[in-house]
Scaffold this motif. Sequence first.
Motif, PDB file in Angstrom:
ATOM      1  N   ALA A 162      41.809  48.672  13.791  1.00 27.05           N
ATOM      2  CA  ALA A 162      41.658  48.232  15.349  1.00 27.05           C
ATOM      3  C   ALA A 162      42.218  48.552  16.349  1.00 27.05           C
ATOM      4  CB  ALA A 162      41.521  46.724  14.988  1.00 27.05           C
ATOM      5  N   LEU A 163      41.811  48.386  17.568  1.00 22.14           N
ATOM      6  CA  LEU A 163      42.335  48.850  18.747  1.00 22.14           C
ATOM      7  C   LEU A 163      42.368  47.585  19.706  1.00 22.14           C
ATOM      8  CD1 LEU A 163      41.618  52.301  18.768  1.00 22.14           C
ATOM      9  CD2 LEU A 163      43.766  51.818  18.365  1.00 22.14           C
ATOM     10  N   LEU A 212      46.026  48.389  15.089  1.00 24.71           N
ATOM     11  CA  LEU A 212      46.199  47.434  13.903  1.00 24.71           C
ATOM     12  C   LEU A 212      45.495  48.127  12.473  1.00 24.71           C
ATOM     13  CD1 LEU A 212      45.029  43.795  15.207  1.00 24.71           C
ATOM     14  CD2 LEU A 212      47.253  44.339  14.207  1.00 24.71           C
ATOM     15  N   LEU A 213      46.335  48.066  11.558  1.00 23.01           N
ATOM     16  CA  LEU A 213      45.732  48.597  10.394  1.00 23.01           C
ATOM     17  C   LEU A 213      45.419  47.163   9.566  1.00 23.01           C
ATOM     18  CD1 LEU A 213      45.136  50.738   7.945  1.00 23.01           C
ATOM     19  CD2 LEU A 213      47.967  50.638   7.533  1.00 23.01           C
ATOM     20  N   LEU A 214      44.494  47.468   9.003  1.00 27.02           N
ATOM     21  CA  LEU A 214      43.636  46.255   8.369  1.00 27.02           C
ATOM     22  C   LEU A 214      43.197  46.387   6.864  1.00 27.02           C
ATOM     23  CD1 LEU A 214      41.717  44.590  11.246  1.00 27.02           C
ATOM     24  CD2 LEU A 214      44.005  44.081  10.528  1.00 27.02           C
ATOM     25  N   PRO A 215      43.932  46.559   5.840  1.00 25.50           N
ATOM     26  CA  PRO A 215      43.307  46.637   4.464  1.00 25.50           C
ATOM     27  C   PRO A 215      42.357  45.398   4.122  1.00 25.50           C
ATOM     28  CG  PRO A 215      45.722  46.321   4.420  1.00 25.50           C
ATOM     29  CD  PRO A 215      45.316  46.281   5.777  1.00 25.50           C
ATOM     30  N   GLY A 252      38.439  46.967  19.462  1.00 20.99           N
ATOM     31  CA  GLY A 252      37.402  47.702  18.830  1.00 20.99           C
ATOM     32  C   GLY A 252      37.675  48.231  17.446  1.00 20.99           C
ATOM     33  N   VAL A 253      36.925  48.391  16.414  1.00 16.53           N
ATOM     34  CA  VAL A 253      37.275  48.664  15.036  1.00 16.53           C
ATOM     35  C   VAL A 253      36.547  50.050  14.418  1.00 16.53           C
ATOM     36  CG1 VAL A 253      35.396  47.330  14.239  1.00 16.53           C
ATOM     37  CG2 VAL A 253      37.622  47.688  12.948  1.00 16.53           C
ATOM     38  N   MET A 269      37.988  57.740  20.797  1.00 13.02           N
ATOM     39  CA  MET A 269      36.753  57.521  21.538  1.00 13.02           C
ATOM     40  C   MET A 269      36.521  56.086  21.652  1.00 13.02           C
ATOM     41  SD  MET A 269      34.006  59.968  19.495  1.00 13.02           S
ATOM     42  CE  MET A 269      32.569  59.084  20.384  1.00 13.02           C
ATOM     43  N   ILE A 270      36.997  55.498  20.747  1.00 13.14           N
ATOM     44  CA  ILE A 270      37.122  53.744  20.822  1.00 13.14           C
ATOM     45  C   ILE A 270      38.127  53.623  22.089  1.00 13.14           C
ATOM     46  CG2 ILE A 270      37.829  51.650  19.812  1.00 13.14           C
ATOM     47  CD1 ILE A 270      36.961  52.825  17.120  1.00 13.14           C
ATOM     48  N   CYS A 271      39.310  54.131  21.982  1.00 14.47           N
ATOM     49  CA  CYS A 271      40.178  53.944  23.068  1.00 14.47           C
ATOM     50  C   CYS A 271      39.258  54.107  24.601  1.00 14.47           C
ATOM     51  CB  CYS A 271      41.303  54.629  23.222  1.00 14.47           C
ATOM     52  SG  CYS A 271      42.546  54.045  21.698  1.00 14.47           S
TER      53      CYS A 271
END
Length: 276
Positions: A162-163, A212-215, A252-253, A269-271
């Motif tokens: 996520a950003l 954010l790294l979300l496992p 964004g994710v 692209m999300i950024c």
Amino acid sequence: MRKVLAVNIPKHLKSVLIQGLNGFDLCFINNQTESLQFINTHDMDIILVDESGWELDIHLKIDRDLKKHKKKTPVFLLAQKDTPLKKLKNTERLHKEELTPALLQLAVVRALENSKWAALNTQMEAPLHDPSTGLFNKHYLFMRLNEELERSRRYKFPVCVALITAEQWDMLTERYGSESTENVLKELGKLIQKNIRLSDIVCRYDEKHLGLLLPHTTVAESKVFWKRLSRVLAAQPLSVGNKNYMLSFKFGVLPITLKTEHVEDKLSMICSELGA
């Protein structure tokens, strides 16, 4: 052999620990005083504590003693879902109702890897932290992402990145300069770190965005996570210049698997879509 201290573990969960942590040196202690003394005199790689049957503040006492002896041992608190417990930096909660040998093994292995990376950070030529904010950097995010993707193939769990950015970023930069907005990211990162799991990683992704790294998180679950986190962020003023601002944020994710191509391009692209 990795050493694990298991404190106050009930009989029905001992088999889960023995199966999930096969190959670890397990030490079971059911006396509160003895367990605290043991923590003070022994170096353990992992501590597992069941909160039931004792005062709910036992994990606070363990945290206090670890800090006193400057130990950063990861602690897992086995508790019911509805038990209110204070969140601590090096403590992660595992729900007893859902605990399986595979889930326990995964949580412990990830915690050990986090400790390994923290130790390696001081030895590596390429820095893993952003010097302005003190957060992990983009390089670290992608190294850990690769690890999580390999692990997800074995254990079959989803992974998302996520950003996050502040909607007022450009306005604040223009008014106060980049040094002040650097501090916004620093404060924001610290606030997020207090409200995520030990398995999650927050980093500085670029000039305007935190990553954010979300496992163990689907896109739908990431949106639930963001709904909760955004309420926390909305209630916390952040210092910019000599003023406190109530900022709003955008999220964004991207779901990622080993088959996902051009991950960095897609995140860029999300950024762009989030802007600032």
